[in-house]
Design an enzyme around this catalytic site. Structure first.
Site, mmCIF file in Angstrom:
data_model
loop_
_atom_site.group_PDB
_atom_site.id
_atom_site.type_symbol
_atom_site.label_atom_id
_atom_site.label_comp_id
_atom_site.label_asym_id
_atom_site.label_seq_id
_atom_site.Cartn_x
_atom_site.Cartn_y
_atom_site.Cartn_z
ATOM 1 N N SER A 76 31.032 6.755 2.707
ATOM 2 C CA SER A 76 30.345 7.986 3.095
ATOM 3 C C SER A 76 31.204 9.193 2.804
ATOM 4 O O SER A 76 32.431 9.126 2.838
ATOM 5 C CB SER A 76 30.019 7.971 4.584
ATOM 6 O OG SER A 76 29.423 9.211 4.933
ATOM 7 N N LYS A 113 27.159 1.320 7.585
ATOM 8 C CA LYS A 113 26.904 2.528 6.783
ATOM 9 C C LYS A 113 25.448 2.964 6.954
ATOM 10 O O LYS A 113 25.146 4.165 7.052
ATOM 11 C CB LYS A 113 27.216 2.254 5.307
ATOM 12 C CG LYS A 113 26.758 3.349 4.340
ATOM 13 C CD LYS A 113 27.463 4.655 4.618
ATOM 14 C CE LYS A 113 27.345 5.755 3.597
ATOM 15 N NZ LYS A 113 26.165 5.968 2.854
ATOM 16 N N HIS A 131 25.155 4.646 10.248
ATOM 17 C CA HIS A 131 25.788 5.965 10.085
ATOM 18 C C HIS A 131 24.779 6.951 9.505
ATOM 19 O O HIS A 131 24.599 8.065 9.995
ATOM 20 C CB HIS A 131 27.017 5.838 9.172
ATOM 21 C CG HIS A 131 27.489 7.136 8.593
ATOM 22 N ND1 HIS A 131 26.834 7.773 7.556
ATOM 23 C CD2 HIS A 131 28.525 7.942 8.917
ATOM 24 C CE1 HIS A 131 27.447 8.908 7.284
ATOM 25 N NE2 HIS A 131 28.481 9.035 8.080
ATOM 26 N N ASN A 132 24.084 6.531 8.449
ATOM 27 C CA ASN A 132 23.109 7.426 7.821
ATOM 28 C C ASN A 132 21.943 7.714 8.761
ATOM 29 O O ASN A 132 21.431 8.833 8.799
ATOM 30 C CB ASN A 132 22.584 6.812 6.526
ATOM 31 C CG ASN A 132 23.586 6.910 5.397
ATOM 32 O OD1 ASN A 132 24.790 7.042 5.638
ATOM 33 N ND2 ASN A 132 23.127 6.849 4.171
ATOM 34 N N GLU A 157 23.005 10.235 11.073
ATOM 35 C CA GLU A 157 23.062 11.500 10.330
ATOM 36 C C GLU A 157 21.679 12.162 10.288
ATOM 37 O O GLU A 157 21.548 13.382 10.483
ATOM 38 C CB GLU A 157 23.572 11.179 8.912
ATOM 39 C CG GLU A 157 23.669 12.324 7.946
ATOM 40 C CD GLU A 157 24.038 11.796 6.553
ATOM 41 O OE1 GLU A 157 25.021 11.030 6.420
ATOM 42 O OE2 GLU A 157 23.336 12.152 5.586
HETATM 43 P P1 NBP Z 1 23.572 6.953 -9.276
HETATM 44 O O1 NBP Z 1 23.024 6.319 -8.066
HETATM 45 O O2 NBP Z 1 22.920 8.146 -9.833
HETATM 46 O O3 NBP Z 1 23.635 5.826 -10.426
HETATM 47 C C1 NBP Z 1 24.067 6.141 -11.736
HETATM 48 C C2 NBP Z 1 25.006 5.075 -12.252
HETATM 49 O O4 NBP Z 1 24.380 3.783 -12.247
HETATM 50 C C3 NBP Z 1 25.409 5.348 -13.696
HETATM 51 O O5 NBP Z 1 26.750 4.957 -13.869
HETATM 52 C C4 NBP Z 1 24.449 4.441 -14.455
HETATM 53 O O6 NBP Z 1 24.917 4.105 -15.732
HETATM 54 C C5 NBP Z 1 24.470 3.236 -13.562
HETATM 55 N N1 NBP Z 1 23.406 2.254 -13.803
HETATM 56 C C6 NBP Z 1 22.074 2.330 -13.567
HETATM 57 BR BR1 NBP Z 1 21.205 3.828 -13.023
HETATM 58 N N2 NBP Z 1 21.408 1.211 -13.868
HETATM 59 C C7 NBP Z 1 22.356 0.371 -14.327
HETATM 60 C C8 NBP Z 1 22.303 -0.952 -14.833
HETATM 61 N N3 NBP Z 1 21.164 -1.646 -14.895
HETATM 62 N N4 NBP Z 1 23.446 -1.502 -15.260
HETATM 63 C C9 NBP Z 1 24.595 -0.821 -15.207
HETATM 64 N N5 NBP Z 1 24.727 0.428 -14.733
HETATM 65 C C10 NBP Z 1 23.601 1.029 -14.298
HETATM 66 O O7 NBP Z 1 25.131 7.265 -9.077
HETATM 67 P P2 NBP Z 1 25.903 7.943 -7.849
HETATM 68 O O8 NBP Z 1 25.169 9.088 -7.287
HETATM 69 O O9 NBP Z 1 27.303 8.121 -8.349
HETATM 70 O O10 NBP Z 1 25.903 6.796 -6.734
HETATM 71 C C11 NBP Z 1 26.451 5.503 -6.962
HETATM 72 C C12 NBP Z 1 26.167 4.643 -5.752
HETATM 73 O O11 NBP Z 1 26.804 5.215 -4.616
HETATM 74 C C13 NBP Z 1 24.688 4.532 -5.391
HETATM 75 O O12 NBP Z 1 24.407 3.245 -4.922
HETATM 76 C C14 NBP Z 1 24.514 5.530 -4.284
HETATM 77 O O13 NBP Z 1 23.450 5.202 -3.423
HETATM 78 C C15 NBP Z 1 25.857 5.416 -3.586
HETATM 79 N N6 NBP Z 1 26.240 6.592 -2.817
HETATM 80 C C16 NBP Z 1 26.016 7.838 -3.271
HETATM 81 C C17 NBP Z 1 26.395 8.942 -2.528
HETATM 82 C C18 NBP Z 1 26.166 10.326 -3.040
HETATM 83 O O14 NBP Z 1 26.460 11.276 -2.286
HETATM 84 N N7 NBP Z 1 25.688 10.511 -4.267
HETATM 85 C C19 NBP Z 1 27.047 8.757 -1.320
HETATM 86 C C20 NBP Z 1 27.310 7.476 -0.894
HETATM 87 C C21 NBP Z 1 26.898 6.398 -1.656
HETATM 88 P P3 NBP Z 1 24.523 5.056 -17.004
HETATM 89 O O15 NBP Z 1 25.522 6.170 -17.000
HETATM 90 O O16 NBP Z 1 24.684 4.147 -18.159
HETATM 91 O O17 NBP Z 1 23.121 5.519 -16.815
#
Ligand code: NBP
Length: 474
Positions: A129, A183, A186-187, A190
Site C-alpha cells: 500500500s 491489504k 486496509h482498502n 480506506e
Molecule cells: P497496472 O495494473 O496498470 O498493470 C500494468 C502492468 O501489467 C504492465 O507492466 C503490463 O505489461 C503488465 N501486464 C498486463 Br496489463 N497483462 C499482462 C500479461 N498478461 N502478462 C504480463 N504482463 C502483463 O500496473 P500498476 O498500476 O503498476 O499496478 C501493478 C499492480 O499493483 C496491480 O495489481 C495493482 O492493482 C497493484 N497496486 C497498484 C497500486 C497503485 O496505486 N497503482 C497500489 C497498490 C497496488 P505491458 O507494459 O507489457 O503492458
C-alpha cells in the site's frame, strides 16, 4: 555477470518504483516487462540509482537471479497474473519464491499458493500500500506465504518498507492469502475513512454554508489533534485547490461520481461470508455506487426534502469532528473484527496489534490513531472489540452526544450521512442489553419452525403457533 538479489517483472508505475526502491537500497535488481521498451526506459532513466539487470524475456530474467530465486510480480491483477505465475513456475526450481505484489483477491492467492506448494515453489501473496509514491519511498508491505519464504524475503521487504519510530511497516502477516486479505481490509477501511471525511465536508458545507477553502482550514486544524492522518491532511489540500480554468473550487468542477477498483466490494463480500457486520465499509461502497447512477439521481432530483436547509452555528464544527472520530473508531473496530474472524476461519493466527503497527506509515490510512489501536491489542490481545478498549470506550463516551447531534442535524436538513448514522447504529446496537433479534427469532419460529433458545434455561424450543401455542423442546 553478477546475479541479481531479487527481480521485478511488470514495470508499470508500481513495479518500476518498487524496483527503484530496491536498487536504491543496494540490491541488484533483475527487471523485466512484457513489453521490453518499459524495461529499457527504466534503465535509461534511472539506471544511475543502483544496479539493474535488464532482461528481454522471462527465461533470461529467471536466469539472472541468485538462488533461491526471488521474483516479484507487479502486473495487472487477474488473468495476467496467472499467466505470469505459470510462465515463471515453468522456469523456476524447488525452493524458489514467486511474490505477487499486485492487488489479488485473497482466495486467488490461496489457490495459487496451494498449487505452487505442490510444485515445491513458495508463493508469497503480498499486499503493498502507498501507491506509486509509497512504492518508491517506502510502502506498507503485507506479505503472506510460508515462514521459510519470510526468512528469505523478510529482511529485504523490511529494508524497503516505510518506517515509523524505527519500526518497519512490514511483518509476516500469516500463511497463504493472509497478506492479501489484510491489504483488502486496509482498502476497505480506506473507503470508510474517505466516506466519513466526505460526509463531514458535505454536512458542514450544507449546514453552515462554508466554502471549500474555509473547510480546508477546518481539516488542517483537525489534523493537529486526534484525527491526525494522511487522509485528513490531503483533504485540506484538495479543498484548497482552485481550478485554473474557471477559478472555481476544484471540488466543484469534478464530476461527483466516485469510482472503485473493487477492493472495497471484496471486503464487504468477504465480511458477508464471515458474518461480520462491516457496516462502515459497506455504506462507503454503497455511497460510491449511489453516486454512480446519474440517471436515477436525475429522476429523483425533484423529490421533496426538508424545509430546513441550513442550520447550526460554529459548534457544529466541533460536533462533526467528534462524530468523525467516533465513526472512525467504529469503522476500524469492524475492520479489525473482520481480520480476527478470517484469522479463525483460515487458521492464520493474525497478530492484530502488528497489523495496526504496519499501517502506521507508508500506506493511505496511516494515522496517529493506529498507535492507539496497537496499544489496545498490546494491553489485551484477546480484545473482543476495539470499542471495549478503555481508551476507545472513553473517546466514544466523550463523543456520543455530539455524534447524535450531528446525525440529527443531517436528518433535519436532508444531508445523507450513511457513514455517521450506521456507525452510531452499530455503537448503539452493540452496547444494548437486549436487542429486537429476540422478536426476529420469534417470527422465524412462527413461520418456519426455526426454533429458539430461552434466556432462562438450556435447550432449543419451538412454539406450536398454528396449534395450541404451547412450547415444547425442539
Ligand atoms: P497496472 O495494473 O496498470 O498493470 C500494468 C502492468 O501489467 C504492465 O507492466 C503490463 O505489461 C503488465 N501486464 C498486463 Br496489463 N497483462 C499482462 C500479461 N498478461 N502478462 C504480463 N504482463 C502483463 O500496473 P500498476 O498500476 O503498476 O499496478 C501493478 C499492480 O499493483 C496491480 O495489481 C495493482 O492493482 C497493484 N497496486 C497498484 C497500486 C497503485 O496505486 N497503482 C497500489 C497498490 C497496488 P505491458 O507494459 O507489457 O503492458
Amino acid at each position: 555477470m553478477d546475479l541479481a538479489d531479487i527481480g521485478v517483472t511488470g514495470l508499470a508505475t508500481m513495479g518500476r518504483n518498487l524496483a527503484r526502491n530496491l536498487a536504491r537500497h543496494g540490491y541488484a535488481v533483475a527487471v523485466h516487462n512484457r513489453t521490453y521498451v518499459r524495461t529499457q526506459q527504466l534503465v535509461k532513466e534511472f539506471g544511475g540509482e543502483g544496479t539493474f539487470v535488464p532482461s528481454e524475456d522471462l527465461a533470461a530474467f529467471v536466469a539472472s537471479l541468485k538462488r533461491p530465486r526471488r521474483a516479484v510480480i507487479m502486473v495487472k491483477a487477474g488473468a495476467g497474473t496467472d499467466a505470469v505465475i505459470e510462465q515463471l513456475a515453468e522456469l523456476m526450481e524447488p525452493g524458489d519464491m514467486i511474490v505477487d505484489g499486485g492487488n489479488a483477491h485473497f482466495e486467488d492467492t490461496r489457490r495459487r499458493e496451494a498449487a505452487l506448494r505442490e510444485r515445491g515453489l513458495h508463493f508469497v501473496g503480498t499486499g503493498i500500500s502507498g501507491g506509486e509514491e509509497g512504492a518508491l519511498n517506502g510502502p506498507s508491505i503485507m506479505p503472506g506465504g510460508s515462514k521459510e519464504s519470510w526468512q528469505a524475503l523478510g529482511p529485504i521487504l523490511q529494508d524497503i518498507a516505510a518506517t515509523v519510530d524505527g519500526v518497519p511497516c512490514c511483518v509476516h502477516v500469516g500463511p497463504d492469502g493472509a497478506g492479501h486479505f489484510v491489504k483488502m481490509v486496509h482498502n476497505g477501511i480506506e473507503y470508510s475513512d474517505m466516506q466519513l471525511i466526505a460526509e463531514s465536508y458535505d454536512l458542514l458545507r450544507q449546514a453552515l454554508g462554508a466554502t471549500p477553502a474555509e473547510l480546508a482550514s477546518v481539516f488542517r486544524e483537525w489534523n493537529q489533534g486526534e484525527l491526525d492522518s494522511y487522509l485528513i491532511e490531503i483533504t485540506a489540500e484538495v479543498l484548497d485547490q482552485v481550478d485554473a480554468e474557471t477559478g472555481k473550487p476544484f471540488v466543484d468542477v469534478v464530476v461527483d461520481q466516485a469510482e472503485q477498483k473493487g477492493t472495497g466490494r471484496w471486503t464487504v463480500q468477504s465480511a458477508l461470508d464471515l458474518g461480520v457486520p462491516v457496516t462502515g465499509i459497506a455504506e462507503a461502497v454503497f455511497a460510491r455506487a449511489l453516486s454512480g447512477h446519474p440517471e436515477q439521481r436525475a429522476a429523483a432530483a425533484p423529490l421533496r426534502g426538508p424545509a430546513l436547509s441550513g442550520t447550526g452555528g460554529r459548534e457544529l464544527v466541533e460536533q462533526v469532528r467528534q462524530a468523525l472520530y467516533a465513526s472512525k473508531i467504529v469503522a476500524y473496530a469492524q475492520g479489525f473484527d473482520q481480520m480476527a474472524a478470517a484469522s479463525r476461519e483460515y487458521g492464520w493466527d493474525l497478530d492484530l496489534g502488528a497489523m495496526a503497527t504496519i499501517w502506521r506509515g507508508g500506506c493511505i490510512i496511516r494515522a496517529k490513531f493506529l498507535d492507539r489501536i496497537r496499544a489496545a491489542y498490546d494491553a489485551n490481545p484477546a480484545l473482543p472489540t476495539l470499542l471495549a478498549d478503555p481508551t476507545f470506550a472513553g473517546a466514544l463516551d466523550a463523543a456520543q452526544e455530539a455524534w447524535r447531534r450531528v446525525v440529527t442535524t443531517a436528518v433535519e436538513i436532508g444531508v445523507p450521512t450513511p457513514g455517521f448514522s450506521s456507525a452510531l447504529a452499530y455503537y448503539d446496537g452493540l452496547r444494548r442489553d437486549r436487542l429486537p433479534a429476540a422478536l426476529v427469532q420469534g417470527l422465524r419460529d412462527f413461520f418456519g419452525a426455526h426454533t429458539y433458545h430461552r434466556v432462562d434455561k438450556e435447550g432449543v424450543f419451538h412454539t406450536d403457533w398454528s396449534g395450541d401455542r404451547t412450547e415444547r423442546p425442539a
